[in-house]
Scaffold this active site. Sequence first.
Site, short mmCIF file in Angstrom:
data_model
loop_
_atom_site.label_atom_id
_atom_site.label_comp_id
_atom_site.label_asym_id
_atom_site.label_seq_id
_atom_site.Cartn_x
_atom_site.Cartn_y
_atom_site.Cartn_z
N HIS A 1 4.75 0.69 50.14
CA HIS A 1 5.84 1.36 51.14
C HIS A 1 6.97 0.69 50.62
CE1 HIS A 1 7.73 1.34 55.01
NE2 HIS A 1 7.52 2.46 54.89
N SER A 2 7.94 1.66 50.50
CA SER A 2 9.59 1.46 50.46
C SER A 2 9.65 0.48 49.12
CB SER A 2 9.90 0.69 51.66
OG SER A 2 11.42 0.80 51.65
N TYR A 3 10.09 -0.74 49.41
CA TYR A 3 10.51 -1.73 48.24
C TYR A 3 9.05 -2.05 47.51
CZ TYR A 3 10.47 -6.17 46.13
OH TYR A 3 10.27 -7.45 45.37
N HIS B 1 11.05 6.15 58.63
CA HIS B 1 10.49 5.56 57.42
C HIS B 1 9.30 4.55 57.62
CE1 HIS B 1 10.91 3.30 53.65
NE2 HIS B 1 11.20 2.22 54.16
#
Length: 222
Positions: A76-78, A204
């Site tokens: 997820h994300s980074y 997000h």
Amino acid sequence: MTDYVLVHGAWGGSFGYDRVAAELRAAGHRVVLAQLTGLGTRKGEFHPGITLTTHIDDVCNQITSAGYDKFVLVGHSYGGMIVTGVATRLGARITALVYIDAFLPQDGQSLWDLTGDFEHHHYIDSQKFTPGAVAPLPGLENPVLSRHPLLTLLEAVKFTGEEAKVGRRIYVFANAWEPTPFRKFVKRVTSEKGWEYHESKASHNVMGDQPEQTLAILVGCA
């Protein structure tokens, strides 16, 4: 039974996956919730020398400790930077690679390369008095979040050819979060062959906003 490895994003911890992980385990699957140096349960280990390689090593070591052979890898994300790095080492063992509203680097790209001036100014300015420790982006502040190591945002991923051996590639885009740095990846995955694409009506925090959809996508990888 399927083995899953779930990797969280910047400033956060594995707690973001708690509900999804519990439901996967209840269905008989095994789950590793990645614990990254300096973040989440390991934030007491923070130091400014933590790099992207540190976090890739963390995940690879935890996969080895769990004894997983084949597994579904989720970022997820980074965490998209991390799982891409893991794939450059263990690609042939990854049955599905899932990016949840995540950065999707190409060879030689860092997270810095994939973000713009707004993020760059924040990364630098927010750690002036805490060298190497970047505060959460404006709008993402939360008491459960902690500062993030700057060097992880600057180190690039280097492809080895192993990443091409991944079985399936899936991208999940949160379409209810603006401004988002991830829209450019939608164009990429919907134009390149070999990608499965999903949209989520979520901020997000896809796993928190749409846990049932997230679970369905992951169970579909079993």
